[in-house]
Every structure is written in C-alpha cells, then in structure tokens.
Write an enzyme that holds these catalytic residues in place. Structure first.
Site, PDB file in Angstrom:
ATOM      1  N   ARG A  64       0.844  -1.204   0.000  1.00 50.81           N
ATOM      2  CA  ARG A  64       0.000   0.000   0.000  1.00 50.81           C
ATOM      3  C   ARG A  64       0.880   1.257   0.000  1.00 50.81           C
ATOM      4  O   ARG A  64       0.463   2.329  -0.412  1.00 50.81           O
ATOM      5  CB  ARG A  64      -0.954   0.042   1.199  1.00 50.81           C
ATOM      6  CG  ARG A  64      -1.695   1.376   1.272  1.00 50.81           C
ATOM      7  CD  ARG A  64      -2.916   1.432   2.174  1.00 50.81           C
ATOM      8  NE  ARG A  64      -2.838   0.660   3.371  1.00 50.81           N
ATOM      9  CZ  ARG A  64      -2.106   0.972   4.454  1.00 50.81           C
ATOM     10  NH1 ARG A  64      -1.385   2.076   4.471  1.00 50.81           N
ATOM     11  NH2 ARG A  64      -2.105   0.188   5.508  1.00 50.81           N
ATOM     12  N   TYR A 117     -12.713  17.586 -17.103  1.00 50.28           N
ATOM     13  CA  TYR A 117     -13.296  16.245 -17.057  1.00 50.28           C
ATOM     14  C   TYR A 117     -14.512  16.214 -16.113  1.00 50.28           C
ATOM     15  O   TYR A 117     -14.454  16.757 -14.998  1.00 50.28           O
ATOM     16  CB  TYR A 117     -12.209  15.273 -16.577  1.00 50.28           C
ATOM     17  CG  TYR A 117     -12.658  13.856 -16.454  1.00 50.28           C
ATOM     18  CD1 TYR A 117     -12.993  13.129 -17.597  1.00 50.28           C
ATOM     19  CD2 TYR A 117     -12.756  13.237 -15.222  1.00 50.28           C
ATOM     20  CE1 TYR A 117     -13.412  11.807 -17.490  1.00 50.28           C
ATOM     21  CE2 TYR A 117     -13.161  11.918 -15.110  1.00 50.28           C
ATOM     22  CZ  TYR A 117     -13.494  11.212 -16.248  1.00 50.28           C
ATOM     23  OH  TYR A 117     -13.897   9.915 -16.145  1.00 50.28           O
ATOM     24  N   ASP A 189      -4.531  18.969 -15.873  1.00 55.47           N
ATOM     25  CA  ASP A 189      -4.894  17.609 -16.290  1.00 55.47           C
ATOM     26  C   ASP A 189      -4.423  17.460 -17.732  1.00 55.47           C
ATOM     27  O   ASP A 189      -4.999  18.041 -18.648  1.00 55.47           O
ATOM     28  CB  ASP A 189      -6.412  17.422 -16.157  1.00 55.47           C
ATOM     29  CG  ASP A 189      -6.852  15.983 -16.480  1.00 55.47           C
ATOM     30  OD1 ASP A 189      -6.119  15.278 -17.203  1.00 55.47           O
ATOM     31  OD2 ASP A 189      -7.937  15.593 -16.010  1.00 55.47           O
ATOM     32  N   LYS A 214      -5.835   6.173 -20.106  1.00 50.14           N
ATOM     33  CA  LYS A 214      -6.072   6.621 -21.484  1.00 50.14           C
ATOM     34  C   LYS A 214      -4.798   6.386 -22.306  1.00 50.14           C
ATOM     35  O   LYS A 214      -4.298   5.284 -22.321  1.00 50.14           O
ATOM     36  CB  LYS A 214      -6.526   8.083 -21.476  1.00 50.14           C
ATOM     37  CG  LYS A 214      -7.614   8.382 -20.436  1.00 50.14           C
ATOM     38  CD  LYS A 214      -8.916   7.646 -20.680  1.00 50.14           C
ATOM     39  CE  LYS A 214      -9.870   7.705 -19.482  1.00 50.14           C
ATOM     40  NZ  LYS A 214     -10.155   9.027 -18.958  1.00 50.14           N
TER      41      LYS A 214
HETATM   42  C1  LIG Z   1     -10.621   9.525 -17.702  1.00 44.60           C
HETATM   43  C2  LIG Z   1     -10.173  10.857 -17.272  1.00 44.60           C
HETATM   44  C3  LIG Z   1      -9.976  11.157 -15.907  1.00 44.60           C
HETATM   45  C4  LIG Z   1     -10.285  10.156 -14.810  1.00 44.60           C
HETATM   46  O1  LIG Z   1      -9.455   9.043 -14.867  1.00 44.60           O
HETATM   47  P1  LIG Z   1      -9.876   7.561 -14.404  1.00 44.60           P
HETATM   48  O2  LIG Z   1      -8.658   6.771 -14.652  1.00 44.60           O
HETATM   49  O3  LIG Z   1     -11.065   7.147 -15.218  1.00 44.60           O
HETATM   50  O4  LIG Z   1     -10.244   7.663 -12.949  1.00 44.60           O
HETATM   51  C5  LIG Z   1      -9.516  12.411 -15.577  1.00 44.60           C
HETATM   52  N1  LIG Z   1      -9.272  13.348 -16.533  1.00 44.60           N
HETATM   53  C6  LIG Z   1      -9.453  13.100 -17.836  1.00 44.60           C
HETATM   54  C7  LIG Z   1      -9.176  14.160 -18.846  1.00 44.60           C
HETATM   55  C8  LIG Z   1      -9.910  11.850 -18.255  1.00 44.60           C
HETATM   56  O5  LIG Z   1     -10.113  11.622 -19.557  1.00 44.60           O
END
Ligand SMILES: *Cc1c(COP(=O)(O)O)cnc(C)c1O
Length: 424
Positions: A64, A117, A189, A214
């Site tokens: 963890r 997001y 982000d 992604k």
């Molecule tokens: C998918 C996504 C997230 C969240 O990520 P997860 O891995 O699904 O928790 C945050 N920001 C963007 C731009 C995303 O496309």
C-alpha cells in the site's frame, strides 16, 4: 548511457546528445533487474517485504506504501517529463483526489476551468464541497477570468487543455504567470495530449495529473492515474496522502502501463496523423455542421495550438456535430460498426462517445450548454486503424443518419437476440 572501452580522458569531448522521446520512453527510469538480469521490469505481486534485520529493509515494506513494479512505472513517468518519479494511483480520479487532499482543506478555495473532465467537476461539486472546500468554475480560455476568480483563500488553480470534449484550449503559460503571481499552485490535467505533445511543467505549471488509463497505457487494459511534479515537497505530501487513503496503483496494472509507455511517443504521433485525416474528412462532409480539432486550419485558437503543442501534433481527440441535432447524432452513434461506442478515450481502437448521455451525464444542463456541450455533439478518439477505414465507417453512418435510416443497432437487433443497444 553506453560506456565504451575507449574511456581515456578527451576521447569523447562531444557532449552526449539528449536522448529523444522514444529512447526516453523505452529506457528512461528503467534498468534490467539486478537480481536476474531480466530485461523487462518484473511483475512483483508480493504484498509484503522481508526485513533483513530490525530497521534494515531493501526499500519496500508493504505494497500500500510502495511496490517495486509501481516504482518502476513512477521512475519511467518522471523520466518522460524531466521530473522526479511520479506518484501512481489506482485510477486517475484517485490521483486527483490525493492531489486535492494534499493541497486543500476546509475553508480553502479552488479556481477550475469550466470544461474539465466531468468526474473532476463531480468530485468538487458533490464531495469536496461537503468538506468545506469552495470552488469557482471559469472559462479559462481567457486567462483573465482565472485572475478575476482568485480570492485570498484560493489554494489551487486547476485547468485542462484541450477541454473535454469541446477541444477549446487554455494558454497554460499565461495562466501559470497569473497563478504564480498570486502564489497559488497550478495543476494541469494533461491526459489528452500527454507529455509527448504538451509539457505543462515547462510552461510554468506546478503539477500535472493523468488518467494513465487513457493514452499512457493506451490499450484499454489497465486503469490508473499519476501525479507528476518537480516540487519534491509536494510529491512527498501526495505520497503521504496515498499511504493514508490507500489509493496506490496495483502491480499488474503498473506492469501493463510500463509496457504501454514504451510506445507512447510512436502512438501519439500516429494518433495525431490519423485524427487530422479524419477531421479533414468530416470537415468536408456536407452533413457535418462543425468539427473541433486543433490541427485544422480554421481552428479558432490555431496560433495557440501551434505554440503550445509540440512537434506539429495535436493528439487523437476531436469532436463534431452532425447537422440534424440530437436525433441525427444518436443515429450516427448507433450506426457505426468499426468505431466502438464507449465511455473511454486514448486507446488503439477508435472510440466514439455521446458526451451528454455518457461522460457528462452528471453535469447540469445549463453548465453543459454554457461551455458548448450541445445535445448533438459527438466525441471521437481516433485510434490506430487505417484512417481511411475509420472515415468510411463514419461517412456511411452519417449518410444513413441523414437519410433517416434507424441505424445499425436497430437493424442488428432484428437479426439476432442481442441485448438492445441503449445509450446510458
Ligand atoms: C478519464 C479521465 C480522468 C479520470 O481518470 P480515471 O482513470 O477514469 O479515474 C480524468 N481526466 C481526464 C481528462 C480523463 O479523460
């Protein structure tokens, strides 16, 4: 670095060239396993690590807190962004949550872009607000809006560029100057473009967050998230929050992600080339009302796109609106066969999404419309298939939608007993 046997002084006075992005993605932060010589990072599934004596360990105690496979991914993700090792999480939202808990407490205020997001919006509006954290959402494509939203208790500015799914850009360097002037950390982000195309830390941002789910893993096989920064104290605080809240990445997912990162620069280049071809074909289609892609000549923020994105690349994401509004859009979504109708982006497959009913279903309607997420908007994450095949699939679905054909989904249901396709 390659050590040669000709190592007398003066033999190589040329400085070593800085390794390129593919070299860094394949080798940066990684090394063959010293125990076995394994070339590829071993997958360590152990939850716990033996102490050789009291107070004497090999650096890991309990998974963890840290895990060798996760540490390898962290070193690799740091290396591709010229940063210390990243801090990796079980999801992108777990990474964001830890960052927010590291920076914000009761009575603090955050300024956020208004087209970030959907899950980040929900986290602020429905969870952090209950803990006494205030937030203001502004159109960050005009950096002055960020300046005007700052308050004495503002402790975070958070933006995303390009915006999801409208593709509107924010000038990261301009927002960084404003945030720095006010002594407030800027987080970006950077999931859509990754450090291959956009480098927020070089533009003055303090921290980047990623959904590694992604493009970074890139093959739709591992959920994950990361926090990257050059501020060691901030990374330490994020690591502490991770230990306290338990959001660390799982070893197997980290192992898959290490493998994905090795082809990240290659994939992003190809995703970008394919997306530009698809965007141009959609732009030329008489039944398409609008196409949002930063690589198109008529993109409204073309100059910023050229300045902020590296290598003339603009990523795999685009959005478009078919003539005929929601009804036509739904027919297109139900009519595609090669493109997959999913709530996901940034993978080798071409993925198609209806933001209003899928990714942004929890965002209030007025807020959605205010940022240009109309009912008929379609988001496309262009994959690595031949772009001609993707274009043919979309053109057929668009032509059928325009002729009023109900779409492949309804047609397929008549043929078989499959579960009806419903957009949720
Ligand atoms: C998918 C996504 C997230 C969240 O990520 P997860 O891995 O699904 O928790 C945050 N920001 C963007 C731009 C995303 O496309």
């Amino acid at each position: 670095m390659c050590h040669s046997t000709f190592d007398e002084p003066g033999a190589f006075d040329e400085p070593a060239p800085t390794p390129g992005p593919c070299t860094t993605a394949i080798h940066g932060g990684l090394a063959p396993d010293p125990e076995t010589g394994a070339l590829v990072t071993p997958l360590v599934q152990s939850t716990t690590y033996v102490n050789e004596a009291v107070g004497l360990s090999k650096g890991h105690a309990y998974s963890r807190v840290s895990n060798p496979t996760v540490s390898a991914l962290e070193a690799q993700l740091g290396a591709i962004e010229d940063a210390p090792p990243a801090v990796c999480f079980v999801t992108g939202l777990a990474a964001e949550t830890a960052l927010f808990l590291a920076l914000l407490r009761q009575g603090d205020h955050a300024v956020l872009g208004d087209a970030i997001y959907g899950g980040t919006v929900r986290l602020f509006r429905q969870v952090l607000s209950g803990l006494g954290v205030e937030s203001t959402f502004v159109d960050s494509s005009d950096p002055e809006n960020v300046r005007h939203a700052l308050r004495p208790n503002t402790r975070l500015v958070f933006i995303e560029s390009p915006a999801n799914p409208t593709m509107k850009l924010t000038d990261i360097a301009a927002v960084a100057r404003i945030a720095r002037g006010a002594g407030v950390p800027l987080a970006v982000d950077n999931t859509f473009l990754t450090p291959v195309i956009q480098r927020p830390l070089d533009l003055g941002a303090d921290v980047c967050v990623y959904s590694t789910t992604k493009h970074i893993e890139g093959h739709s096989t591992a959920i994950g998230g990361s926090v990257v920064s050059r501020d060691e104290a901030l990374l330490e605080r994020v690591r502490f929050i991770r230990k306290c809240t338990g959001g660390i990445q799982a070893a197997f997912q980290a192992w898959l992600t290490v493998r994905g990162v090795k082809t990240l620069p290659l994939r992003l280049r190809q995703h970008s080339e394919n997306a530009l071809k698809v965007a141009r074909a959609l732009r030329a289609n008489p039944h398409v009302a609008a196409v949002n892609y930063p690589g198109l000549d008529d993109f409204p923020q073309r100059e910023l796109a050229e300045r902020q994105h590296r290598g003339g690349l603009h990523g795999g994401l685009l959005s478009f609106e078919v003539a005929g509004g929601t009804e036509a859009a739904v027919r297109v979504l139900n009519g595609v066969r090669l493109c997959s109708l999913v709530e996901h982006l940034g993978s080798v497959e071409t993925l198609i999404t209806h933001p209003v009913t899928m990714t942004h279903a929890d965002v209030p309607r007025e807020q959605r419309l205010a940022v240009g997420i109309t009912d008929g908007l379609i988001r496309l994450s262009v994959g690595l298939e031949e772009p001609e095949d993707v274009i043919a699939d979309l053109e057929r679905a668009i032509a059928e939608a325009h002729r009023g054909v109900p779409g492949g989904c309804a047609a397929r249901e008549e043929e078989s007993e499959v579960t009806p396709c419903v957009i949720r």
